[in-house]
Design a protein around this motif. Structure first.
Motif, PDB file in Angstrom:
ATOM      1  N   UNK A  14     -28.785  13.565 -31.993  1.00  0.00           N
ATOM      2  CA  UNK A  14     -27.657  13.391 -31.030  1.00  0.00           C
ATOM      3  C   UNK A  14     -27.409  11.618 -31.174  1.00  0.00           C
ATOM      4  N   UNK A  15     -28.498  10.729 -31.292  1.00  0.00           N
ATOM      5  CA  UNK A  15     -28.227   9.230 -31.326  1.00  0.00           C
ATOM      6  C   UNK A  15     -27.269   9.019 -32.399  1.00  0.00           C
ATOM      7  N   UNK A  16     -27.228   9.857 -33.905  1.00  0.00           N
ATOM      8  CA  UNK A  16     -26.380   9.830 -34.869  1.00  0.00           C
ATOM      9  C   UNK A  16     -24.960  10.211 -34.754  1.00  0.00           C
ATOM     10  N   UNK A  17     -24.701  10.933 -33.840  1.00  0.00           N
ATOM     11  CA  UNK A  17     -23.472  11.764 -33.485  1.00  0.00           C
ATOM     12  C   UNK A  17     -22.620  10.547 -33.110  1.00  0.00           C
ATOM     13  N   UNK A  18     -21.188  10.827 -33.467  1.00  0.00           N
ATOM     14  CA  UNK A  18     -20.087   9.707 -33.134  1.00  0.00           C
ATOM     15  C   UNK A  18     -19.964   9.557 -31.634  1.00  0.00           C
TER      16      UNK A  18
END
Lengths: 547, 160
Positions: free
Chosen positions: B8-12
């Motif tokens: 989730x941290x990596x999601x835009x």
């Protein structure tokens, strides 16, 4: 060119007074930003008068000091006291505190097993023709003149002829005030006075509402210049011709004690079209008893001091706030020895520890009564008057805005509204709940930020936050929770609840509920230089810590 | 199990957008005496004026509403001018730049609102104004020089 040193109406240059810390001149209160404009109004509905105290800050040569303010009616002038402003600042400055709530039993062992885990830096190194003279008098350190004019050009010519040396750009700014038939109060420092003698100016005049002549300030305004207005009166004051903004608490960086509050105010005012005020504080003035002049002050105690040491220690015990005026009193009552100045010491060093320099203090000619006379005349009387001002009104409201020069097109006016909630505390709280119901390590616990409006924002764990290279606030910002800065924009007046123009509360609640859910408000850090590559690089570290 | 939050941290992350004011209608500037709902004022009705609390020339508060334009929050110039319909006398004029607010609640939701616009009767005293039929013209000019103008005629009544 002298015009650069002009201090026009209410134009206050940023002045962070450099005072030594460690004794008398240590700031014993919270650090307070003194940049920007500050005005105190006392509105007496029964008498139909407004009393205004304007803080005057200026940096430049004494002979260049000039100050002009338009007033709707002929005012009576008096010297005010810095102590009024410092007391009001310290008592009403918004403060943001995070309270902690622990659900379950957090495992804190890691604190002791791996101290580096406490240090975010361990994983996160990347990381300001017709002019008439109505009156002339000396007021405190100022030579003052009150004028009326039929044209702004003539007014400017008159002032320049009188040695005010003002820029021609002032013409168009003065014009609407001239058209409005206003009076103009102009100040210069009296001969022999210097900028260290500047004191706030007080004015009393016939009016039924408080108003700040902000258009004149535009001549020398700094970008996003804070404007803080204190209004004393019967009820809570509200902006009348400016909008009122309620701050989005999610826009506050609770993890840094609300250090971004000024930025939030600036953004919220922008969202209100550049003409918006937030209420920092509203409360009864009974909270301000002794705020300016300590209730324990008695000159008898000072008069009885046997020597300068006892006198200054008695004075310290009164809790008077450090100020240039106090320093001036001390320098007059107990002269700062040149020999110490030659050694590089400052007066503050000397007065903070007088007994450290016993051999330099002349006790043979000590006259406690004469020293206390100086104190009374130069400081206490002003504080007494300021305290009397606070005591004369039942309620104080503090409002803050932020304006650029191009936004200074309408003078903000303030009225009283008895119908809305009267109390607004300056102390604000949020709660950070750590959920350790399954015995998680504290750094892996789910955390929830609970705002006063009931919003619950699920934050990444500390480990995830560190892994992101950002902060909790960064995560909220990236998730859109910090925008807008104004959660409500409303048009308030003398009665009723006013008209709401913008209300983001429902959407903000929804945003908060969705935050932390997969793909929504995901708490990532999109700051330049902290892209996915870095985050991917941190992934193994995060996983390793789980083991 | 802990991978999901990291993914989730990596999601835009796209911050939620605030609903803009509608631009799908013809540009319209509406004007009404303060406190009178938009669309209900009829020429010849009364409009209040009085002494501004801070002192100075008498004033009359009006409300402005704009629709069908965008970017009104980037700055507009508001111009007000008034004349006595019967005598043709100039009852004051003023102009100033400001920015409008996109309302999202109430009857004006989806419209741009100007806050507390005050016409000032420069050069006039309070007792010179009651009973006069005033024609008040207001213009709003945006950053692209698009100008909207409207007016009303109202009988001036001094507020209590």
């Amino acid at each position: 060119m002298r015009s650069l040193a002009l201090a026009t109406a209410l134009v206050l240059m940023p002045t962070a007074e450099a005072l030594a810390c460690g004794g008398f001149f240590c700031n014993r209160e919270f650090p307070i930003d003194q940049a920007g404009e500050e005005v105190v109004f006392g509105v007496d509905d029964k008498l139909g008068t407004v009393t205004t105290h304007v803080s005057i800050a200026y940096q430049g040569a004494s002979e260049d000091f000039a100050w002009i303010v338009p007033v709707s009616e002929q005012p009576s002038l008096f010297a005010s006291s810095d102590a009024l402003f410092s007391a009001l600042r310290s008592r009403t400055e918004p403060r943001f505190s995070l309270q902690y709530d622990y659900a379950g039993e957090c495992n804190w062992d890691i604190l002791y097993d791996d101290e580096s885990a406490l240090d975010p830096q361990a994983d996160n190194d990347g990381v300001t023709g017709g002019v008439s003279v109505v009156a002339e008098e000396q007021v405190g350190p100022y030579d003052t003149v009150i004028l009326q004019a039929t044209s702004s050009a003539e007014l400017l010519t008159w002032l320049n002829g009188a040695g005010y040396d003002l820029p021609n750009t002032l013409d168009s700014v003065l014009a609407p005030y001239v058209a409005d038939g206003q009076y103009f109060v102009a100040l210069k420092l009296s001969a022999g006075q210097d900028t260290g003698d500047l004191v706030p100016l007080g004015m009393t005049y016939r009016a039924s509402a408080a108003s700040v002549p902000i258009q004149l300030t535009s001549v020398a305004a700094t970008p996003d210049m804070p404007l803080t207005v204190y209004v004393l009166g019967e009820h809570r004051a509200v902006p009348d011709n400016y909008l009122h903004v309620r701050i989005n608490e999610a826009a506050i960086d609770w993890f840094s004690g609300g250090s971004n509050y000024r930025d939030v105010i600036s953004q919220a005012a922008d969202e209100a079209g550049g003409h918006g005020f937030a209420t920092d504080f509203s409360g009864p003035t009974s909270q301000l008893v002794g705020a300016v002049l300590p209730t324990g002050y008695s000159r008898a105690n000072l008069d009885g001091a046997a020597d300068p040491f006892e006198w200054i220690e008695t004075l310290m015990g009164l809790g008077l706030p450090p100020s240039a005026a106090l320093l001036g009193v001390l320098e007059e009552a107990i002269p700062f020895p040149q020999a110490l100045a030659d050694q590089g010491l400052t007066p503050q060093n000397f007065y903070d520890c007088l007994r450290c320099y016993t051999e330099y203090v002349d006790t043979t000619t000590w006259d406690a009564t004469a020293a206390t006379d100086i104190l009374e005349q130069d400081l206490i009387q002003g504080m007494r008057d300021a305290q009397a001002l606070l005591d004369a009104y039942p309620r104080l409201t503090r409002m803050t805005s932020s304006l650029d020069a191009q936004e200074m097109t309408v003078d903000p006016m303030f009225v009283f509204n008895p119908d809305i909630g009267q109390d607004v505390p300056n102390q604000r709280y949020a709660t950070l709940r750590w959920d350790c119901t399954n015995g998680e390590d504290w750094s892996r616990a789910t955390r929830t930020l609970i705002l006063s409006d009931g919003r619950e924002i699920q934050l990444p764990s500390l480990e995830d936050t560190w892994a992101s290279g950002g902060t909790e606030f960064d995560a909220m910002e990236d998730g859109g929770l910090t925008d807008p800065a104004a959660i409500v924009i409303e048009d308030l007046g003398v009665s009723g609840d006013g008209d709401m123009m913008f209300d983001y509360r429902d959407q903000a609640a929804e945003d908060a509920a969705n935050f932390g859910q997969e793909g929504v408000g995901c708490g990532c850090n999109t700051a330049p230089g902290l892209g996915g590559g870095l985050l991917l690089g941190l992934l193994p570290l995060v996983l390793r810590r789980r083991d | 199990m802990r991978l999901l939050p990291v993914i989730a941290l990596l999601a835009a992350c796209e911050p939620p957008e605030r609903a803009p004011c509608a631009v799908d209608s013809d540009p319209l500037l509406e004007l009404t005496p303060s406190g009178v709902p938009f669309g209900t004022f009829v020429d010849g009705d009364e409009a209040y004026y009085g002494p501004p609390p801070q002192g100075g020339a008498p004033y009359s508060p009006v409300d402005l509403r704009v629709s069908g334009l965008e970017d009104m929050d980037k700055g507009v110039l508001i111009e007000l001018s008034a004349v006595d319909v019967d005598s043709g006398e100039d009852l004051g004029s003023l102009s100033y730049p400001t920015r409008l607010v996109c309302a999202n609640v109430g009857d004006s939701a989806g419209n741009w609102l100007a806050n507390d616009v005050h016409h000032r009767f420069y050069g006039w005293e309070l007792d010179e104004l009651p009973g006069r039929l005033m024609a008040l013209t207001v213009a709003v000019t945006d950053q692209t020089d698009q100008r909207l103008e409207t007016s009303f005629e109202a009988v001036l009544v001094q507020m209590d």
